[in-house]
Each structure stands twice: as C-alpha cells, then as structure tokens.
Design a protein around this motif. Sequence first.
Motif, PDB file in Angstrom:
ATOM      1  N   MET A  77      25.396  -8.826  -8.115  1.00  9.69           N
ATOM      2  CA  MET A  77      24.366  -9.807  -7.319  1.00  9.69           C
ATOM      3  C   MET A  77      23.240  -9.393  -7.971  1.00  9.69           C
ATOM      4  N   THR A  78      22.461 -10.298  -8.335  1.00 16.93           N
ATOM      5  CA  THR A  78      20.922 -10.138  -8.729  1.00 16.93           C
ATOM      6  C   THR A  78      20.112 -10.024  -7.663  1.00 16.93           C
ATOM      7  N   PRO A  79      19.389  -8.944  -7.618  1.00 16.87           N
ATOM      8  CA  PRO A  79      18.294  -8.651  -6.400  1.00 16.87           C
ATOM      9  C   PRO A  79      17.347  -9.736  -6.393  1.00 16.87           C
ATOM     10  N   PRO A  80      16.913 -10.147  -5.249  1.00 13.31           N
ATOM     11  CA  PRO A  80      15.773 -11.124  -5.324  1.00 13.31           C
ATOM     12  C   PRO A  80      14.447 -10.161  -5.520  1.00 13.31           C
ATOM     13  N   ARG A  81      13.495 -11.214  -6.122  1.00 14.25           N
ATOM     14  CA  ARG A  81      12.409 -10.604  -6.284  1.00 14.25           C
ATOM     15  C   ARG A  81      11.593 -10.449  -5.111  1.00 14.25           C
ATOM     16  N   ILE A  82      11.254  -9.214  -4.564  1.00 11.36           N
ATOM     17  CA  ILE A  82      10.416  -8.797  -3.454  1.00 11.36           C
ATOM     18  C   ILE A  82       9.027  -8.016  -3.847  1.00 11.36           C
ATOM     19  N   THR A  83       7.914  -8.466  -3.426  1.00 10.32           N
ATOM     20  CA  THR A  83       6.692  -7.832  -3.611  1.00 10.32           C
ATOM     21  C   THR A  83       5.978  -7.497  -2.523  1.00 10.32           C
ATOM     22  N   VAL A  84       5.114  -6.661  -2.654  1.00  8.73           N
ATOM     23  CA  VAL A  84       3.827  -6.297  -1.597  1.00  8.73           C
ATOM     24  C   VAL A  84       2.726  -7.304  -1.300  1.00  8.73           C
ATOM     25  N   ASP A  85       2.519  -7.845  -0.364  1.00  8.16           N
ATOM     26  CA  ASP A  85       1.615  -8.841  -0.093  1.00  8.16           C
ATOM     27  C   ASP A  85       0.254  -7.900   0.223  1.00  8.16           C
ATOM     28  N   TYR A  86       0.369  -7.576   1.597  1.00 10.54           N
ATOM     29  CA  TYR A  86      -0.766  -6.815   2.206  1.00 10.54           C
ATOM     30  C   TYR A  86      -0.074  -5.425   2.725  1.00 10.54           C
ATOM     31  N   THR A  87      -1.043  -4.784   2.791  1.00  7.18           N
ATOM     32  CA  THR A  87      -1.006  -3.771   3.861  1.00  7.18           C
ATOM     33  C   THR A  87      -1.888  -4.038   5.028  1.00  7.18           C
ATOM     34  N   VAL A  88      -1.170  -4.001   6.138  1.00  8.22           N
ATOM     35  CA  VAL A  88      -1.823  -4.652   7.142  1.00  8.22           C
ATOM     36  C   VAL A  88      -2.095  -3.471   8.378  1.00  8.22           C
ATOM     37  N   LEU A  89      -3.383  -3.613   8.960  1.00  7.94           N
ATOM     38  CA  LEU A  89      -3.740  -2.540   9.943  1.00  7.94           C
ATOM     39  C   LEU A  89      -4.110  -3.415  11.180  1.00  7.94           C
ATOM     40  N   ASP A  90      -3.406  -3.211  12.260  1.00  3.97           N
ATOM     41  CA  ASP A  90      -3.832  -3.730  13.299  1.00  3.97           C
ATOM     42  C   ASP A  90      -4.883  -3.035  13.994  1.00  3.97           C
ATOM     43  N   CYS A  91      -6.176  -3.765  14.741  1.00  4.05           N
ATOM     44  CA  CYS A  91      -7.103  -3.171  15.433  1.00  4.05           C
ATOM     45  C   CYS A  91      -7.578  -4.072  16.248  1.00  4.05           C
ATOM     46  N   PRO A  92      -8.627  -3.621  17.205  1.00  2.65           N
ATOM     47  CA  PRO A  92      -9.148  -4.693  18.160  1.00  2.65           C
ATOM     48  C   PRO A  92     -10.367  -5.478  17.460  1.00  2.65           C
ATOM     49  N   GLU A  93     -10.937  -4.819  16.518  1.00  2.00           N
ATOM     50  CA  GLU A  93     -11.836  -5.751  15.596  1.00  2.00           C
ATOM     51  C   GLU A  93     -11.687  -5.788  14.298  1.00  2.00           C
ATOM     52  N   PRO A  94     -10.947  -6.833  13.770  1.00  2.00           N
ATOM     53  CA  PRO A  94     -10.780  -6.910  12.432  1.00  2.00           C
ATOM     54  C   PRO A  94     -12.055  -7.076  11.348  1.00  2.00           C
ATOM     55  N   ALA A  95     -13.106  -7.695  11.752  1.00  2.00           N
ATOM     56  CA  ALA A  95     -14.145  -7.857  10.977  1.00  2.00           C
ATOM     57  C   ALA A  95     -15.011  -6.506  10.679  1.00  2.00           C
ATOM     58  N   ALA A  96     -15.087  -5.586  11.840  1.00  2.00           N
ATOM     59  CA  ALA A  96     -15.648  -4.418  11.713  1.00  2.00           C
ATOM     60  C   ALA A  96     -14.887  -3.279  10.904  1.00  2.00           C
ATOM     61  N   LEU A  97     -13.453  -3.545  11.095  1.00  2.00           N
ATOM     62  CA  LEU A  97     -12.848  -2.463  10.284  1.00  2.00           C
ATOM     63  C   LEU A  97     -12.630  -2.907   8.800  1.00  2.00           C
ATOM     64  N   GLY A  98     -12.425  -4.369   8.582  1.00  2.00           N
ATOM     65  CA  GLY A  98     -12.647  -5.079   7.134  1.00  2.00           C
ATOM     66  C   GLY A  98     -13.863  -4.564   6.738  1.00  2.00           C
ATOM     67  N   ARG A  99     -15.023  -4.662   7.262  1.00  4.25           N
ATOM     68  CA  ARG A  99     -16.287  -4.002   6.611  1.00  4.25           C
ATOM     69  C   ARG A  99     -16.190  -2.548   6.262  1.00  4.25           C
ATOM     70  N   PHE A 100     -15.556  -1.597   6.998  1.00  6.85           N
ATOM     71  CA  PHE A 100     -15.489  -0.579   6.828  1.00  6.85           C
ATOM     72  C   PHE A 100     -14.932  -0.099   5.575  1.00  6.85           C
ATOM     73  N   TYR A 101     -13.748  -0.591   5.292  1.00  8.96           N
ATOM     74  CA  TYR A 101     -12.908  -0.501   4.193  1.00  8.96           C
ATOM     75  C   TYR A 101     -13.461  -1.059   3.145  1.00  8.96           C
ATOM     76  N   SER A 102     -14.128  -2.314   3.110  1.00  7.40           N
ATOM     77  CA  SER A 102     -14.721  -2.926   1.952  1.00  7.40           C
ATOM     78  C   SER A 102     -15.999  -1.872   1.755  1.00  7.40           C
ATOM     79  N   THR A 103     -16.807  -1.262   2.691  1.00 10.08           N
ATOM     80  CA  THR A 103     -17.606  -0.238   2.252  1.00 10.08           C
ATOM     81  C   THR A 103     -17.176   0.868   1.351  1.00 10.08           C
ATOM     82  N   ILE A 104     -16.189   1.371   1.902  1.00 10.31           N
ATOM     83  CA  ILE A 104     -15.741   2.657   1.339  1.00 10.31           C
ATOM     84  C   ILE A 104     -14.953   2.622  -0.069  1.00 10.31           C
TER      85      ILE A 104
END
Length: 119
Positions: free
Chosen positions: A1-28
């Motif tokens: 059987m040929t394995p299907p092509r599987i790739t990583v799309d996102y690493t996702v972090l749960d959080c109460p304030e996505p915009a604030a955490l996005g700004r933090f990681y965008s900054t650093i």
Amino acid sequence: MTPPRITVDYTVLDCPEPAALGRFYSTILGWEPVRDDGDWVVVHGPGELRLAFQKAPDFTPIDWPNEGIKIHLDLVVDDMEQARDFVVDAGAELIDHAQPSFWVFRDPAGHIFCLCKRS
C-alpha cells in the motif's frame, strides 16, 4: 500500500486571547500575521511554517514541572541573554535557566517554550 501524503499544516495553541498571543509570537519570531478571525489567528514564518492560535476561554496552563511539559516549542537562538531579554520584554516569563544550553519560559498565555542555544 502506498502511504498517503500527509503534511503538517499548523501548530495550534489554545488560548483565551488569540490576537494577543499571535502578536507575542509574531514579535518574538519576526513572523507576519496573516489571519485574524477573532477566534483564530495565524502567523506565518519562513517557507510553510505557521503557528495558529485558537480561542479556548477555559484554557489552563500546565503546572510545570509538576505535570511535565507534554508539548512545547524549542526556539533556537545565538545569544541566550539577548534573546531572554527580548522575549521577557515581549511578555514571556523565565521559569528555569539551570541548563546552559536551554532556558524554559512561559508565554503570556502560559504555554511552555524553550530558548535553545544554537550549536
């Protein structure tokens, strides 16, 4: 059987304030914010690297080291002290620097990440 092509799309972090955490990681990381739907924020890095932040109002950070780390980001740096100062100024908290090759931090939402000395 040929394995299907599987790739990583996102690493996702749960959080109460996505915009604030996005700004933090965008900054650093110096990554570009590319999407903000309120409950879902994405920052884009080199190539196909992306981090996403998903609204989770009941998110509770782990009690490290009592609960172990479970999952974390390793971020590679050339100068540990300079990088420490930069991420702390951006809102991170240094929680362990016993090892000379990596230091452990909490991001503003409480996720664990490490700064690791580039070898």
